[in-house]
Design an enzyme around this catalytic site. Structure first.
Site, mmCIF file in Angstrom:
data_model
loop_
_atom_site.group_PDB
_atom_site.id
_atom_site.type_symbol
_atom_site.label_atom_id
_atom_site.label_comp_id
_atom_site.label_asym_id
_atom_site.label_seq_id
_atom_site.Cartn_x
_atom_site.Cartn_y
_atom_site.Cartn_z
ATOM 1 N N LYS A 130 46.604 42.454 51.983
ATOM 2 C CA LYS A 130 46.038 42.806 53.293
ATOM 3 C C LYS A 130 45.108 41.704 53.800
ATOM 4 O O LYS A 130 45.177 41.276 54.945
ATOM 5 C CB LYS A 130 45.241 44.125 53.204
ATOM 6 C CG LYS A 130 46.034 45.301 52.674
ATOM 7 C CD LYS A 130 45.205 46.565 52.582
ATOM 8 C CE LYS A 130 44.034 46.515 51.613
ATOM 9 N NZ LYS A 130 44.427 46.390 50.197
ATOM 10 N N ARG B 257 41.341 51.530 40.389
ATOM 11 C CA ARG B 257 41.505 51.383 41.850
ATOM 12 C C ARG B 257 42.905 51.819 42.277
ATOM 13 O O ARG B 257 43.076 52.401 43.356
ATOM 14 C CB ARG B 257 41.239 49.930 42.272
ATOM 15 C CG ARG B 257 39.754 49.564 42.223
ATOM 16 C CD ARG B 257 39.547 48.068 42.202
ATOM 17 N NE ARG B 257 39.989 47.402 43.399
ATOM 18 C CZ ARG B 257 40.254 46.091 43.462
ATOM 19 N NH1 ARG B 257 40.110 45.320 42.392
ATOM 20 N NH2 ARG B 257 40.632 45.553 44.592
ATOM 21 N N ARG C 110 43.415 36.450 40.987
ATOM 22 C CA ARG C 110 42.792 36.143 42.276
ATOM 23 C C ARG C 110 41.436 35.473 42.061
ATOM 24 O O ARG C 110 40.654 35.860 41.198
ATOM 25 C CB ARG C 110 42.577 37.423 43.084
ATOM 26 C CG ARG C 110 41.758 37.162 44.341
ATOM 27 C CD ARG C 110 41.777 38.296 45.317
ATOM 28 N NE ARG C 110 41.257 39.533 44.800
ATOM 29 C CZ ARG C 110 41.245 40.670 45.486
ATOM 30 N NH1 ARG C 110 41.728 40.707 46.712
ATOM 31 N NH2 ARG C 110 40.753 41.767 44.958
ATOM 32 N N ARG D 36 36.305 38.467 41.292
ATOM 33 C CA ARG D 36 35.571 39.657 41.718
ATOM 34 C C ARG D 36 35.295 40.599 40.553
ATOM 35 O O ARG D 36 36.135 40.769 39.676
ATOM 36 C CB ARG D 36 36.386 40.402 42.789
ATOM 37 C CG ARG D 36 35.973 40.016 44.197
ATOM 38 C CD ARG D 36 36.878 40.551 45.257
ATOM 39 N NE ARG D 36 37.175 41.977 45.176
ATOM 40 C CZ ARG D 36 37.895 42.620 46.093
ATOM 41 N NH1 ARG D 36 38.365 41.970 47.144
ATOM 42 N NH2 ARG D 36 38.142 43.902 45.975
ATOM 43 N N ARG E 245 40.883 54.571 54.502
ATOM 44 C CA ARG E 245 41.303 54.691 53.114
ATOM 45 C C ARG E 245 41.422 56.137 52.669
ATOM 46 O O ARG E 245 41.788 56.400 51.531
ATOM 47 C CB ARG E 245 40.235 54.029 52.257
ATOM 48 C CG ARG E 245 40.797 52.905 51.424
ATOM 49 C CD ARG E 245 39.620 52.235 50.825
ATOM 50 N NE ARG E 245 39.935 51.388 49.757
ATOM 51 C CZ ARG E 245 39.934 50.064 49.855
ATOM 52 N NH1 ARG E 245 39.742 49.467 50.995
ATOM 53 N NH2 ARG E 245 40.142 49.344 48.792
HETATM 54 P P1 AP5 Z 1 44.620 39.845 48.884
HETATM 55 O O1 AP5 Z 1 45.155 39.398 50.221
HETATM 56 O O2 AP5 Z 1 43.246 39.460 48.518
HETATM 57 O O3 AP5 Z 1 44.869 41.422 48.714
HETATM 58 P P2 AP5 Z 1 44.136 42.667 49.379
HETATM 59 O O4 AP5 Z 1 45.227 43.668 49.716
HETATM 60 O O5 AP5 Z 1 43.242 42.247 50.485
HETATM 61 O O6 AP5 Z 1 43.354 43.175 48.098
HETATM 62 P P3 AP5 Z 1 41.852 43.730 47.890
HETATM 63 O O7 AP5 Z 1 41.662 43.830 46.401
HETATM 64 O O8 AP5 Z 1 40.844 42.940 48.640
HETATM 65 O O9 AP5 Z 1 41.988 45.137 48.462
HETATM 66 P P4 AP5 Z 1 41.155 46.342 48.158
HETATM 67 O O10 AP5 Z 1 41.642 47.219 49.238
HETATM 68 O O11 AP5 Z 1 41.205 46.938 46.818
HETATM 69 O O12 AP5 Z 1 39.644 45.794 48.177
HETATM 70 P P5 AP5 Z 1 38.506 45.893 49.266
HETATM 71 O O13 AP5 Z 1 37.777 44.639 49.239
HETATM 72 O O14 AP5 Z 1 39.037 46.411 50.565
HETATM 73 O O15 AP5 Z 1 45.670 39.308 47.779
HETATM 74 C C1 AP5 Z 1 45.446 39.556 46.399
HETATM 75 C C2 AP5 Z 1 45.912 38.334 45.576
HETATM 76 O O16 AP5 Z 1 47.339 38.184 45.739
HETATM 77 C C3 AP5 Z 1 45.302 36.991 46.046
HETATM 78 O O17 AP5 Z 1 45.102 36.165 44.930
HETATM 79 C C4 AP5 Z 1 46.382 36.382 46.978
HETATM 80 O O18 AP5 Z 1 46.348 34.954 46.999
HETATM 81 C C5 AP5 Z 1 47.670 36.914 46.318
HETATM 82 N N1 AP5 Z 1 48.734 37.173 47.288
HETATM 83 C C6 AP5 Z 1 48.608 37.696 48.550
HETATM 84 N N2 AP5 Z 1 49.818 37.809 49.137
HETATM 85 C C7 AP5 Z 1 50.728 37.371 48.204
HETATM 86 C C8 AP5 Z 1 52.152 37.258 48.201
HETATM 87 N N3 AP5 Z 1 52.882 37.632 49.273
HETATM 88 N N4 AP5 Z 1 52.765 36.768 47.090
HETATM 89 C C9 AP5 Z 1 52.026 36.413 45.988
HETATM 90 N N5 AP5 Z 1 50.673 36.469 45.927
HETATM 91 C C10 AP5 Z 1 50.032 36.962 47.022
HETATM 92 O O19 AP5 Z 1 37.615 47.083 48.666
HETATM 93 C C11 AP5 Z 1 36.832 46.911 47.506
HETATM 94 C C12 AP5 Z 1 36.067 48.201 47.219
HETATM 95 O O20 AP5 Z 1 35.185 48.514 48.330
HETATM 96 C C13 AP5 Z 1 36.911 49.459 47.049
HETATM 97 O O21 AP5 Z 1 37.403 49.598 45.734
HETATM 98 C C14 AP5 Z 1 35.901 50.563 47.432
HETATM 99 O O22 AP5 Z 1 34.991 50.779 46.385
HETATM 100 C C15 AP5 Z 1 35.138 49.922 48.584
HETATM 101 N N6 AP5 Z 1 35.736 50.191 49.897
HETATM 102 C C16 AP5 Z 1 36.254 49.273 50.749
HETATM 103 N N7 AP5 Z 1 36.702 49.864 51.861
HETATM 104 C C17 AP5 Z 1 36.465 51.178 51.709
HETATM 105 C C18 AP5 Z 1 36.734 52.311 52.534
HETATM 106 N N8 AP5 Z 1 37.333 52.198 53.726
HETATM 107 N N9 AP5 Z 1 36.363 53.524 52.080
HETATM 108 C C19 AP5 Z 1 35.739 53.677 50.874
HETATM 109 N N10 AP5 Z 1 35.461 52.639 50.052
HETATM 110 C C20 AP5 Z 1 35.824 51.402 50.464
#
Ligand code: AP5
Length: 234
Positions: free
Chosen positions: A13, A171, A127, A160, A88
Site C-alpha cells: 500500500k 498483524r 523491509r 520497523r 481498518r
Molecule cells: P509496503 O509498501 O511498505 O507495504 P504496506 O502495505 O504499506 O505495509 P505496512 O506494513 O506499512 O502496512 P501496515 O498496514 O501493517 O502498517 P501501518 O504502518 O499502516 O511494502 C512492504 C515491503 O514489500 C517493502 O519492503 C516493499 O519494498 C516491498 N514491496 C512492495 N511492493 C512489492 C512488490 N510488488 N513486489 C515485491 N516487493 C514489494 O500500521 C502500523 C500499525 O499502526 C498497525 O499495526 C496498527 O497498530 C496502527 N494503525 C495504523 N493505521 C491504523 C488504523 N487505521 N486503525 C488502527 N490502528 C492503525
C-alpha cells in the site's frame, strides 16, 4: 483522485501510495506514519501507541477517526488524497463514509492489493525504511546502493519494530479478523477494485491506475454505471 488502498500489512500500500503521490501530486495519508510520528515525539500518548503497535494490535477507532478527520480537512486534501492503512475496521469505514458524504461530498475509489500471507512475512522481514525521508526499501527487490544508507538522502535505514516475524503473524491475524471484512463492505457498495499485488511494483501500479480510470470512465458515462469493479487478477 480520492482513493483508499486496502490490503494486508506488507501488501504494498505504502509503495503504491508513494508512486501515486509522485505522479498525481496528491497527499498520501498514512495512519501508520502519523502514529509513528506521534511515537517519535515521545509524548505520553506516543508511549501508549508504541506499546499497541509493537504488539501488532489496532489503535482504538475513536482516536484514529479524530486524527484522520482533522487531516482530511487540510487544504492539500481538497483535490484528492490517498488513504493508506485506513480504514481498518468496519466502524472506521462507516464513519469515513459519513464524513466524505456530508463534509466533502465525494465518492472514493477503493483498491484492494491482494497478496498471500507467506509472501508478506518474507517481504516485511526484508523491509527497511529510511528514518529521515521514509523511502521504503526491500533487501531482496530494491536494496539500497550502500548497505544501511538511503540512496535519496543518505539517512539511516531502519527495520520497523513491528516487522519482527512474531509481530507480523499477529498483524496478519488482526488483519484477517478486522480489516479483511472491508472487502465485502466496499464490494456491497460497488466501490471495490482488486489488483494482484504479487506482480512487480510497476505492474501493480499499472493495474492500480487502471482502477482509477475505470471509475473515471464510469462516472463520465463511458460505461453503463459504476458497477464494475473487480479488475482482472492476472
Ligand atoms: P509496503 O509498501 O511498505 O507495504 P504496506 O502495505 O504499506 O505495509 P505496512 O506494513 O506499512 O502496512 P501496515 O498496514 O501493517 O502498517 P501501518 O504502518 O499502516 O511494502 C512492504 C515491503 O514489500 C517493502 O519492503 C516493499 O519494498 C516491498 N514491496 C512492495 N511492493 C512489492 C512488490 N510488488 N513486489 C515485491 N516487493 C514489494 O500500521 C502500523 C500499525 O499502526 C498497525 O499495526 C496498527 O497498530 C496502527 N494503525 C495504523 N493505521 C491504523 C488504523 N487505521 N486503525 C488502527 N490502528 C492503525
Amino acid at each position: 483522485m480520492f482513493a483508499i488502498l486496502l490490503g494486508a500489512p506488507g501488501a504494498g500500500k505504502g509503495t503504491q501510495a508513494q508512486l501515486l503521490m509522485k505522479k498525481y501530486g496528491i497527499p498520501q495519508i498514512s495512519t501508520g506514519d502519523m502514529l509513528r510520528s506521534e511515537v517519535a515525539q515521545g509524548t505520553a500518548l506516543g508511549k501508549q501507541l508504541h506499546e499497541i503497535m509493537t504488539r501488532g494490535d489496532l489503535v482504538p477507532d475513536a482516536l484514529i477517526m479524530q486524527i484522520v478527520e482533522k487531516r482530511l480537512q487540510a487544504p492539500d486534501c481538497f483535490n484528492g488524497f490517498i488513504l493508506d492503512g485506513f480504514p481498518r475496521t468496519i466502524p472506521q469505514a462507516e464513519e469515513l463514509s459519513k464524513f466524505l458524504k456530508y463534509k466533502m461530498h465525494i465518492d472514493i475509489t477503493v483498491v484492494d492489493i491482494s497478496v498471500q500471507d507467506d509472501v508478506i512475512i518474507d517481504r516485511l522481514a526484508n523491509r527497511r525504511v529510511c528514518g529521515t525521508c521514509k523511502k521504503v526499501y526491500s533487501l531482496t527487490v530494491n536494496p539500497p546502493i550502500v548497505d544501511g544508507k538511503c540512496d535519496r538522502c543518505d539517512g539511516e535505514l531502519k527495520h520497523r519494530a513491528d516487522d519482527q516475524v512474531e509481530t507480523i503473524r499477529k498483524r496478519l491475524n488482526v488483519y484477517h479478523d478486522n480489516t479483511a471484512p472491508l472487502i465485502r463492505f466496499y464490494r456491497n457498495k460497488k466501490l471495490l477494485h482488486r489488483v494482484n499485488g504479487l506482480q512487480k511494483v510497476d505492474d501493480v501500479f499499472r493495474d492500480v491506475e487502471k482502477c482509477f480510470n475505470m471509475n473515471k470512465n464510469a462516472k463520465e458515462g463511458y460505461t453503463t454505471g459504476r458497477a464494475v469493479v473487480e479488475a482482472p487478477m492476472n
